[in-house]
Design an enzyme around this catalytic site. Structure first.
Site, PDB file in Angstrom:
ATOM      1  N   GLU A  34       3.642 -32.688  25.912  1.00  0.00           N
ATOM      2  CA  GLU A  34       4.008 -31.137  25.828  1.00  0.00           C
ATOM      3  C   GLU A  34       4.455 -31.898  27.313  1.00  0.00           C
ATOM      4  OE1 GLU A  34       0.205 -28.960  26.254  1.00  0.00           O
ATOM      5  OE2 GLU A  34       0.981 -28.266  26.287  1.00  0.00           O
ATOM      6  N   ARG A 260      -6.703 -45.621  24.876  1.00  0.00           N
ATOM      7  CA  ARG A 260      -5.749 -44.366  26.266  1.00  0.00           C
ATOM      8  C   ARG A 260      -5.507 -46.310  27.244  1.00  0.00           C
ATOM      9  NH1 ARG A 260      -5.638 -39.473  26.691  1.00  0.00           N
ATOM     10  NH2 ARG A 260      -5.885 -39.436  28.779  1.00  0.00           N
ATOM     11  N   LYS A 270      -3.246 -35.001  33.392  1.00  0.00           N
ATOM     12  CA  LYS A 270      -1.660 -33.457  33.961  1.00  0.00           C
ATOM     13  C   LYS A 270      -1.681 -32.727  35.045  1.00  0.00           C
ATOM     14  CE  LYS A 270       0.547 -33.830  29.757  1.00  0.00           C
ATOM     15  NZ  LYS A 270       1.557 -33.049  29.342  1.00  0.00           N
TER      16      LYS A 270
END
Ligand code: ATP
Ligand code: MG
Length: 551
Positions: A34, A260, A270
């Site tokens: 994104e 992850r 982020k």
């Protein structure tokens, strides 16, 4: 990229079987960021995985921006992400793709669900919707708007799209099961009203699909075979599959999840990285202390070292914590093999060689790397006055101190053996100059009198050197898990994560350094020339050896 001797990881096993069984004729993966921030080291794992699998199996990997939330997205992030993927050494198949290119199709598919009594416009306020949703242990309740007629829903949806309603007043929801044990299936939102321009579609839309409604359908439109995401999406998989089952999609992709990357001493969110930038704890997204790919690049990390690190950590089905020392090892190892050597004195004091003529200079030739014949040797000027590091001289010292001491000898790296005679001090008692003499004919040779030097120190010639500034970076956080919530992550910022040293003296050959080119400053560490502003700032990439506490 993947090594044939290594056992296949679980995804490689699945893909190998799917291709052998003819379930898919070609592997197609995607990396779907994104554009709401810069890519970080966690994304590198996903990039290496998705692009790496495509390379291994002769497939394609797409770069698709999952740009469904215009409130947080910006073109600068789109540009930075593309640059980072290319820097890591990958090229996406075809054009860059955007979920926003599929907005028309997604809207048609929303209609399709409405017509099939599988979606409805809901007028519950966000607070009410939360109440109706239930909890992990209690089922939800049906919305009072759940049984609206198809006609009414189509009309309301069209009016939502035309901008007739306020943000937050209505949403389009799938009609699935408010009693499902999986909260994602409790009539999830498909569209929300956002009176916001979009970096790709401009003013075209004021309703935007949710991530869940866009992601799998984007995969399907693109012919993605294996949609690989991190574990937190496992609970979304039933919804992913529900859309693929219930929509007239052209192709059926399959979602798989992997663990992850979590790195100690590092934050990979982020949102929090953005906070560090916005609140000026760091200079920018590419501050060399940031765990962003842009930050590592500016710090002097190479793409090869980051890819190597991703290979070392492997891919598994469960989350884990990786020691940041592994990443540091990967870059140290790369630079040890590939970085040219140079000398730089960080805390210079002048040393005068009393028996070397004031009008004489020499130029020595020194290897640029101890075992790389392919590197051209460098020229190192020499003269009566040189700089050495203050830490390399003491008036007196015990036997453990293998550097310069009055009455004792050291070798000047790539040059003569010298012996110290005296130290001159200022009024404050600080040493301002060291006086020494050369032991003749000792370039590359032992002294003829048989008195061996105690050690080797680095130096630069005072008459022909560069004045440089060094930025000495350390880890940004001084706690192994700054993000666990016991205290605020900002409390764990290492106050010594950046120490600026001005007035350092570097050898002349560094005048031709290219931005971001890495060097080993002998005895000091690995440095690269900064890529910003002045051409005399070098960033410390990493020290020569791991001095961090072992865990
Ligand atoms: P954040 O939650 O910090 O905003 P994100 O994971 O939502 O980050 P995206 O842009 O959605 O960021 O991520 C793109 C892809 O990168 C996703 O497929 C995601 O699974 C993957 N990814 C993100 N962080 C990690 C990580 N730490 N380890 C491995 N993959 C990751
Ligand atoms: Mg995300």
């Amino acid at each position: 990229m993947s090594n044939e001797q290594k056992p296949l990881n679980f995804l490689e096993q699945i893909i190998k079987k799917d291709l052998a069984d003819g379930k898919y004729t070609k592997l197609v993966t995607r990396f779907p960021p994104e554009p709401n921030g810069y890519l970080h080291i966690g994304h590198a794992k996903s990039i290496c995985l998705n692009f790496g699998l495509a390379e291994t199996f002769g497939g394609d990997c797409h770069l698709r921006f999952d740009d469904t939330n215009p409130a947080k997205e910006e073109q600068v992030y789109v540009d930075a992400i593309k640059q980072d993927v290319i820097w890591l050494g990958y090229q996406w198949a075809g054009e860059v793709r955007y979920a926003s290119s599929y907005f028309d199709t997604l809207y048609e598919w929303a209609h399709y669900l409405v017509k099939n009594h599988q979606a409805y416009v809901c007028d519950l306020s966000p607070e009410q919707a939360r109440e109706y949703r239930g909890t992990l242990t209690e089922p939800g309740k049906n919305s009072p708007y759940r049984d609206r007629s198809v006609e009414e829903n189509l009309d309301l949806l069209a009016r939502m799209k035309r901008g007739e309603f306020a943000e937050g007043s209505r949403v389009l929801r799938a009609k699935i099961d408010m009693a499902s044990g999986n909260i994602n299936l409790r009539d999830p939102i498909l569209y929300r009203i956002r009176n916001q321009a979009h970096h790709q579609t401009g003013e075209d839309w004021c309703i935007y699909p949710t991530y869940d409604f866009a992601h799998g359908q984007g995969d399907s439109i693109e012919g993605v075979s294996h949609s690989i995401c991190s574990l937190e999406f496992a609970d979304h998989r039933p919804l992913y599959d529900w859309f693929i089952e219930n929509l007239p999609v052209p192709h059926k992709p399959q979602q798989y999840e992997f663990g992850r990357l979590n790195l100690n001493y590092t934050i990979t969110s982020k949102r929090k990285l953005k906070q560090l930038v916005d609140e000026e704890y760091v200079e920018a997204w590419d501050d060399p202390r940031m765990p962003t790919l842009a930050g590592y690049r500016r710090r002097g990390y190479t793409a090869a070292a980051i890819r190597k690190f991703c290979e070392m950590i492997g891919v598994t089905r469960s989350d884990g914590m990786v020691d940041v020392a592994m990443l540091e090892h990967a870059i140290r190892d790369d630079l040890d093999k590939n970085a040219p050597r140079a000398m730089c004195v960080i805390n210079p004091i002048k040393l005068v060689l009393l028996n070397y003529p004031a009008d004489k200079t020499e130029v020595f030739t020194a290897p640029s790397h101890p075992n790389r014949d392919d590197f051209a040797p460098r020229s190192v000027p020499f003269g009566r006055e040189i700089y050495i590091d203050a830490a390399d001289f003491r008036e007196e010292a015990n036997k453990k101190y293998k550097r310069l001491v009055i009455g004792k000898r050291v070798r000047l790296r790539h040059a003569y053996v010298i012996e110290a005679q005296e130290a001159l001090k200022n009024a404050a008692g600080e040493i301002v100059e060291v006086r020494a003499r050369i032991i003749e004919n000792t370039v590359g040779k032992d002294p003829e009198d048989g008195v061996k030097p105690k050690g080797v120190i680095h130096w630069v010639a005072a008459h022909d050197c560069l004045d440089v500034t060094l930025k000495l970076y350390e880890r940004l956080f001084n706690h192994p898990e700054p993000d666990t919530g016991e205290r605020h992550f900002l409390d764990f910022i290492n106050p010594e994560s950046l120490v600026v040293k001005r007035g350092c003296k570097a050898e002349k050959s560094l005048a031709s350094a290219q931005p971001l080119q890495g060097f080993q400053f002998e005895r000091e560490g690995y440095f690269c020339l900064d890529n910003r502003g002045e051409s005399t700032v070098f960033n410390r990439t990493i020290g020569l050896r791991d001095s961090s506490p072992k865990i």
